[in-house]
Design an enzyme around this catalytic site. Structure first.
Site, mmCIF file in Angstrom:
data_model
loop_
_atom_site.group_PDB
_atom_site.id
_atom_site.type_symbol
_atom_site.label_atom_id
_atom_site.label_comp_id
_atom_site.label_asym_id
_atom_site.label_seq_id
_atom_site.Cartn_x
_atom_site.Cartn_y
_atom_site.Cartn_z
ATOM 1 N N ASP A 46 -14.769 0.104 6.201
ATOM 2 C CA ASP A 46 -14.124 -0.551 5.059
ATOM 3 C C ASP A 46 -15.147 -0.847 3.781
ATOM 4 O O ASP A 46 -14.982 -0.679 2.648
ATOM 5 C CB ASP A 46 -13.454 -1.785 5.410
ATOM 6 C CG ASP A 46 -12.649 -2.252 4.289
ATOM 7 O OD1 ASP A 46 -11.741 -1.611 3.638
ATOM 8 O OD2 ASP A 46 -12.921 -3.532 4.009
ATOM 9 N N LYS B 277 -12.116 5.774 0.216
ATOM 10 C CA LYS B 277 -13.174 5.709 1.173
ATOM 11 C C LYS B 277 -12.453 4.715 2.180
ATOM 12 O O LYS B 277 -11.586 3.975 1.852
ATOM 13 C CB LYS B 277 -14.416 5.044 0.642
ATOM 14 C CG LYS B 277 -14.240 3.956 -0.399
ATOM 15 C CD LYS B 277 -13.525 2.752 0.007
ATOM 16 C CE LYS B 277 -14.041 1.775 0.760
ATOM 17 N NZ LYS B 277 -12.924 0.853 1.259
HETATM 18 N N1 LIG Z 1 -11.751 1.254 -4.230
HETATM 19 C C1 LIG Z 1 -11.647 0.006 -3.860
HETATM 20 O O1 LIG Z 1 -12.089 -1.012 -4.484
HETATM 21 C C2 LIG Z 1 -10.685 -0.224 -2.729
HETATM 22 C C3 LIG Z 1 -10.520 0.821 -1.990
HETATM 23 N N2 LIG Z 1 -9.634 0.540 -0.700
HETATM 24 C C4 LIG Z 1 -9.346 1.689 0.066
HETATM 25 O O2 LIG Z 1 -7.977 1.804 -0.188
HETATM 26 C C5 LIG Z 1 -7.361 2.295 1.022
HETATM 27 C C6 LIG Z 1 -6.319 1.247 1.284
HETATM 28 O O3 LIG Z 1 -6.593 -0.134 1.292
HETATM 29 P P1 LIG Z 1 -5.542 -1.334 1.326
HETATM 30 O O4 LIG Z 1 -4.600 -0.645 -0.192
HETATM 31 O O5 LIG Z 1 -6.207 -2.416 1.395
HETATM 32 O O6 LIG Z 1 -4.706 -0.857 2.376
HETATM 33 P P2 LIG Z 1 -3.193 -1.504 2.738
HETATM 34 O O7 LIG Z 1 -3.142 -1.863 3.967
HETATM 35 O O8 LIG Z 1 -2.529 -2.256 1.786
HETATM 36 O O9 LIG Z 1 -2.279 -0.143 2.679
HETATM 37 C C7 LIG Z 1 -1.881 0.551 1.628
HETATM 38 C C8 LIG Z 1 -0.600 1.593 1.815
HETATM 39 O O10 LIG Z 1 -0.882 2.578 2.920
HETATM 40 C C9 LIG Z 1 0.333 2.395 3.589
HETATM 41 N N3 LIG Z 1 0.281 1.802 4.802
HETATM 42 C C10 LIG Z 1 -0.024 0.742 5.346
HETATM 43 N N4 LIG Z 1 0.041 0.447 6.471
HETATM 44 C C11 LIG Z 1 0.064 1.750 6.901
HETATM 45 C C12 LIG Z 1 0.436 2.250 8.362
HETATM 46 N N5 LIG Z 1 0.215 1.328 9.421
HETATM 47 N N6 LIG Z 1 0.614 3.590 8.386
HETATM 48 C C13 LIG Z 1 0.808 4.368 7.479
HETATM 49 N N7 LIG Z 1 0.638 3.763 6.279
HETATM 50 C C14 LIG Z 1 0.193 2.534 5.970
HETATM 51 C C15 LIG Z 1 1.435 1.453 2.671
HETATM 52 O O11 LIG Z 1 1.984 2.285 1.877
HETATM 53 P P3 LIG Z 1 3.776 2.514 1.881
HETATM 54 O O12 LIG Z 1 4.029 1.843 2.991
HETATM 55 O O13 LIG Z 1 4.066 2.212 0.484
HETATM 56 O O14 LIG Z 1 3.704 4.287 2.065
HETATM 57 C C16 LIG Z 1 0.633 0.602 1.998
HETATM 58 O O15 LIG Z 1 1.065 0.135 0.681
HETATM 59 C C17 LIG Z 1 -8.411 2.106 2.287
HETATM 60 O O16 LIG Z 1 -9.126 3.319 2.400
HETATM 61 C C18 LIG Z 1 -9.441 1.121 1.485
HETATM 62 O O17 LIG Z 1 -10.795 1.383 2.259
HETATM 63 C C19 LIG Z 1 -9.221 -0.807 -0.560
HETATM 64 C C20 LIG Z 1 -9.330 -1.647 -1.525
HETATM 65 C C21 LIG Z 1 -10.174 -1.721 -2.683
HETATM 66 O O1 LIG Z 2 -12.834 -1.089 -1.001
HETATM 67 C C1 LIG Z 2 -12.918 -2.321 -0.690
HETATM 68 O O2 LIG Z 2 -13.735 -3.177 -1.538
HETATM 69 C C2 LIG Z 2 -13.560 -4.355 -1.558
HETATM 70 C C3 LIG Z 2 -13.208 -5.033 -0.014
HETATM 71 O O3 LIG Z 2 -12.965 -6.302 -0.178
HETATM 72 C C4 LIG Z 2 -12.149 -4.161 0.396
HETATM 73 O O4 LIG Z 2 -12.067 -4.628 1.871
HETATM 74 C C5 LIG Z 2 -12.612 -2.824 0.464
HETATM 75 O O5 LIG Z 2 -11.700 -1.942 0.963
#
Ligand SMILES: NC(=O)C1=CN([C@@H]2O[C@H](COP(=O)(O)OP(=O)(O)OC[C@H]3O[C@@H](n4cnc5c(N)ncnc54)[C@H](OP(=O)(O)O)[C@@H]3O)[C@@H](O)[C@H]2O)C=CC1
Ligand SMILES: O=C1OC[C@@H](O)[C@H](O)[C@H]1O
Length: 353
Positions: free
Chosen positions: A168, A83
């Site tokens: 987010d 998401k």
């Molecule tokens: N279900 C949940 O509880 C959670 C869901 N999320 C979701 O997960 C997704 C990622 O969030 P999060 O892990 O915090 O994000 P990050 O910023 O840590 O990015 C995740 C990965 O995406 C790639 N990435 C990062 N920046 C870029 C960029 N500028 N361009 C292209 N690729 C990039 C990198 O992989 P690499 O360089 O290795 O290719 C990076 O390790 C989002 O959609 C977020 O909403 C996030 C946290 C919790």
């Molecule tokens: O999916 C999520 O859940 C927890 C939050 O802290 C985070 O920013 C979000 O990506």
């Protein structure tokens, strides 16, 4: 569970060595069995070309989901995508159409829907114990001011990465409202776009810092019920009640956190008069969802769903149907329109990079 099993077969990253660091940190150091067998790919293209990969979990910033999922489906892979599914509803619809054309499985990774609390909440509401449902409020405020908000390039605030609290954090309060207030269509028909009144404040980068939306949910009996969605990046929801569903005979409280609630409480009274008087409830029950089996955070339940769908040849999850994903993006588009939040054309486009 014993009816399905999973294997993290490969990890793909954009950079040399990053997949290894990921596997070392999250699998090897955590003692996950089979970690040494995980294949490492130093580009997404290489991962997509790997014939051993059955399904891909896309966990990149929101801005990149459309391009990444499109590439994965085009390469013939089933996909579970984080998401918010895409930047906007048009991108979501295009991915749904592509998955159907390719006859591949596609699902948005809203893990909350698969957690035990979600089923319990719906069971309580359907039982009629709190009477006729009259309203719901759901909130997820996470104070990022000391971390992400200090760095304009961070995905949480960077417009080029579809930053902002709505995309987010918004999927979680939206999910709570949806589970509580959205009547389930008996057919596969799309839900109509509800009426919405929304307000946004902005961060220094121009994305939404705080978003509040009042959403109308029409009920099968003709009534219309209000749901209030609240998200913010600069305040913190206290670790108590994060959402509440109110009926005419009582209420259900959901406890922190909106994305993986740790408890539920309901209280109900025999009559509306007794409820209004605030005396001792006739019924009162609480449910704790901690500890979780094996200490898991909750991804496992949605991973099980993907595995079961693939095993059974399903191209879509009945618990997280694609029409619900499209609806969420349509609702978010409308909230963004009212809040005047537009992302750069490069991330809103349907054009492929
Ligand atoms: N279900 C949940 O509880 C959670 C869901 N999320 C979701 O997960 C997704 C990622 O969030 P999060 O892990 O915090 O994000 P990050 O910023 O840590 O990015 C995740 C990965 O995406 C790639 N990435 C990062 N920046 C870029 C960029 N500028 N361009 C292209 N690729 C990039 C990198 O992989 P690499 O360089 O290795 O290719 C990076 O390790 C989002 O959609 C977020 O909403 C996030 C946290 C919790
Ligand atoms: O999916 C999520 O859940 C927890 C939050 O802290 C985070 O920013 C979000 O990506």
């Amino acid at each position: 569970v014993s009816d399905v099993a999973h294997e993290v077969y490969a990890v793909g990253s954009r950079g040399e060595g990053k997949a290894k660091t990921f596997v070392d940190t999250y699998y090897k150091e955590a003692g996950v069995a089979g970690a040494e067998k995980v294949k490492l790919h130093s580009s997404y293209e290489s991962l997509l070309a790997d014939e051993g990969v059955q399904a891909i979990y896309v966990g990149t910033p929101h801005s990149h989901h459309y391009q990444n999922v499109h590439a994965a489906l085009s390469a013939g892979k089933n996909v579970l995508c984080e998401k918010a599914f895409t930047a906007n509803a048009d991108q979501a619809k295009a991915l749904v159409a592509l998955a159907r054309e390719k006859n591949l499985f596609l699902m948005e990774a809203v893990w909350t829907r698969f957690q035990p609390f979600a089923y319990k909440l719906q069971e309580i509401l359907r039982s009629g114990v709190i009477g006729e449902i009259r309203s719901a409020q759901a909130e997820l405020n996470v104070d990022f001011t000391k971390t992400a908000k200090a760095d304009p390039s961070h995905r949480l605030v960077n417009p080029d990465l579809c930053g902002g609290s709505l995309l987010d954090l918004g999927p979680y309060p939206w999910t709570q409202l949806f589970l509580a207030l959205m009547p389930e269509p008996s057919t596969g028909a799309a839900h109509p776009l509800p009426k919405i009144a929304a307000s946004m404040t902005k961060t220094f980068t121009g994305v939404d810092c705080s978003t509040i939306a009042v959403i109308q949910f029409p009920q099968p009996d003709g009534r219309v019920v209000h749901g209030t969605l609240t998200t913010s990046q600069d305040s913190q929801t206290p670790h108590g009640r994060v959402s509440v569903v109110q009926g005419n005979l009582g209420y259900v409280e959901v406890q922190w956190a909106t994305y993986r609630p740790e408890g539920l409480v309901y209280k109900s009274w025999k009559t509306e008069e007794e409820y209004a008087e605030g005396g001792k409830p006739e019924k009162e029950e609480s449910f704790s969802f901690v500890p979780r089996p094996g200490g898991i955070w909750g991804f496992a339940w949605e991973a099980d769903e993907v595995a079961r769908c693939l095993r059974d040849g399903k191209k879509e999850s009945e618990r997280m149907p694609l029409r619900d994903t499209v609806l969420m993006m349509e609702v978010f588009d409308e909230i963004r329109k009212q809040g005047e939040l537009v992302y750069p054309e490069a991330v809103e486009t349907l054009e492929l990079a």
